[in-house]
Structure formats: C-alpha cells, structure tokens
Design a protein around this motif. Structure first.
Motif, PDB file in Angstrom:
ATOM      1  N   ILE A   3       0.861  -1.174   0.000  1.00  0.00           N
ATOM      2  CA  ILE A   3       0.000   0.000   0.000  1.00  0.00           C
ATOM      3  C   ILE A   3       0.896   1.222   0.000  1.00  0.00           C
ATOM      4  N   ARG A   4       0.697   2.078  -0.960  1.00  0.00           N
ATOM      5  CA  ARG A   4       1.535   3.266  -1.026  1.00  0.00           C
ATOM      6  C   ARG A   4       0.691   4.525  -0.991  1.00  0.00           C
ATOM      7  N   CYS A   5       1.224   5.537  -0.350  1.00  0.00           N
ATOM      8  CA  CYS A   5       0.575   6.836  -0.330  1.00  0.00           C
ATOM      9  C   CYS A   5       0.545   7.396  -1.750  1.00  0.00           C
ATOM     10  N   THR A   6      -0.628   7.826  -2.194  1.00  0.00           N
ATOM     11  CA  THR A   6      -0.763   8.323  -3.556  1.00  0.00           C
ATOM     12  C   THR A   6       0.040   9.601  -3.760  1.00  0.00           C
ATOM     13  N   SER A   7       0.240  10.357  -2.701  1.00  0.00           N
ATOM     14  CA  SER A   7       0.954  11.626  -2.844  1.00  0.00           C
ATOM     15  C   SER A   7       2.475  11.459  -2.793  1.00  0.00           C
ATOM     16  N   CYS A   8       2.976  10.813  -1.756  1.00  0.00           N
ATOM     17  CA  CYS A   8       4.426  10.783  -1.562  1.00  0.00           C
ATOM     18  C   CYS A   8       5.030   9.417  -1.860  1.00  0.00           C
ATOM     19  N   LYS A   9       4.208   8.423  -2.209  1.00  0.00           N
ATOM     20  CA  LYS A   9       4.653   7.079  -2.565  1.00  0.00           C
ATOM     21  C   LYS A   9       5.322   6.345  -1.405  1.00  0.00           C
ATOM     22  N   LEU A  13       2.596   0.185   4.722  1.00  0.00           N
ATOM     23  CA  LEU A  13       2.321  -1.082   5.394  1.00  0.00           C
ATOM     24  C   LEU A  13       2.570  -1.011   6.895  1.00  0.00           C
ATOM     25  N   SER A  14       3.575  -0.248   7.284  1.00  0.00           N
ATOM     26  CA  SER A  14       3.902  -0.162   8.697  1.00  0.00           C
ATOM     27  C   SER A  14       3.100   0.925   9.406  1.00  0.00           C
ATOM     28  N   GLU A  15       2.327   1.677   8.631  1.00  0.00           N
ATOM     29  CA  GLU A  15       1.538   2.749   9.229  1.00  0.00           C
ATOM     30  C   GLU A  15       0.077   2.354   9.290  1.00  0.00           C
ATOM     31  N   ASP A  16      -0.595   2.714  10.352  1.00  0.00           N
ATOM     32  CA  ASP A  16      -2.037   2.516  10.313  1.00  0.00           C
ATOM     33  C   ASP A  16      -2.781   3.840  10.339  1.00  0.00           C
ATOM     34  N   ASN A  17      -1.998   4.900  10.251  1.00  0.00           N
ATOM     35  CA  ASN A  17      -2.594   6.227  10.270  1.00  0.00           C
ATOM     36  C   ASN A  17      -2.729   6.793   8.860  1.00  0.00           C
ATOM     37  N   PHE A  18      -3.487   6.087   8.037  1.00  0.00           N
ATOM     38  CA  PHE A  18      -3.695   6.624   6.694  1.00  0.00           C
ATOM     39  C   PHE A  18      -5.164   6.485   6.308  1.00  0.00           C
ATOM     40  N   THR A  19      -5.574   7.224   5.317  1.00  0.00           N
ATOM     41  CA  THR A  19      -6.949   7.140   4.856  1.00  0.00           C
ATOM     42  C   THR A  19      -6.986   6.563   3.452  1.00  0.00           C
ATOM     43  N   GLU A  30      -8.513   3.676  -5.895  1.00  0.00           N
ATOM     44  CA  GLU A  30      -8.474   4.020  -4.490  1.00  0.00           C
ATOM     45  C   GLU A  30      -7.321   4.982  -4.248  1.00  0.00           C
ATOM     46  N   ILE A  31      -7.611   6.048  -3.569  1.00  0.00           N
ATOM     47  CA  ILE A  31      -6.579   7.007  -3.192  1.00  0.00           C
ATOM     48  C   ILE A  31      -6.185   6.703  -1.755  1.00  0.00           C
ATOM     49  N   THR A  32      -4.899   6.557  -1.515  1.00  0.00           N
ATOM     50  CA  THR A  32      -4.438   6.366  -0.144  1.00  0.00           C
ATOM     51  C   THR A  32      -3.531   7.527   0.226  1.00  0.00           C
ATOM     52  N   ARG A  33      -3.715   8.025   1.403  1.00  0.00           N
ATOM     53  CA  ARG A  33      -2.894   9.148   1.832  1.00  0.00           C
ATOM     54  C   ARG A  33      -2.440   8.924   3.263  1.00  0.00           C
ATOM     55  N   CYS A  34      -1.167   9.195   3.474  1.00  0.00           N
ATOM     56  CA  CYS A  34      -0.633   9.064   4.811  1.00  0.00           C
ATOM     57  C   CYS A  34      -0.978  10.312   5.623  1.00  0.00           C
ATOM     58  N   MET A  35      -0.758  10.219   6.916  1.00  0.00           N
ATOM     59  CA  MET A  35      -1.097  11.320   7.809  1.00  0.00           C
ATOM     60  C   MET A  35      -0.307  12.584   7.477  1.00  0.00           C
ATOM     61  N   LYS A  36       0.966  12.389   7.106  1.00  0.00           N
ATOM     62  CA  LYS A  36       1.824  13.540   6.775  1.00  0.00           C
ATOM     63  C   LYS A  36       1.237  14.337   5.625  1.00  0.00           C
TER      64      LYS A  36
END
Ligand SMILES: [Zn+2]
Ligand SMILES: [Zn+2]
Length: 54
Positions: A3-9, A13-19, A30-36
């Motif tokens: 699973i990669r953040c769509t914005s910063c790539k 996988l090790s983060e659970d703070n993403f949408t 599906e757009i995935t984005r990390c908290m940052k």
C-alpha cells in the motif's frame, strides 16, 4: 500488495494512520494518503483519470 501513499509514494504497510477512499471523480481508483500528506494537504493524482485534489 504494498500500500503506497498516492501523494508521496511512501510505503504505508507499517503505518495505520492513513486514509483510503475512492477517487471522487471516477470512483475507480483508491486514493491512499498518509497522515503527513493529509496534514500538509499534499496534492494527490488519481492514477486512472488524472484527477488532482488536495
Ligand atoms: Zn504521503
Ligand atoms: Zn479518478
């Protein structure tokens, strides 16, 4: 499948703070984005239709 953040790539996988949400334009990808990126309001680009959103 990684699973990669769509914005910063960043690998999320090790983060659970993403949408995860479907692209608001085409609803196909599906757009995935990390908290940052959410905090910084980084732009994401839909891989299917090229829609850009904050
Ligand atoms: Zn990110
Ligand atoms: Zn799209």
């Amino acid at each position: 499948m990684p699973i990669r953040c769509t914005s910063c790539k960043e690998n999320l996988l090790s983060e659970d703070n993403f949408t995860k949400f479907p692209c608001p334009d085409c609803l196909k990808s599906e757009i995935t984005r990390c908290m940052k990126c959410r905090r910084k309001n980084n732009i994401y680009t839909c891989p299917s239709c090229g829609f850009e959103g904050p």
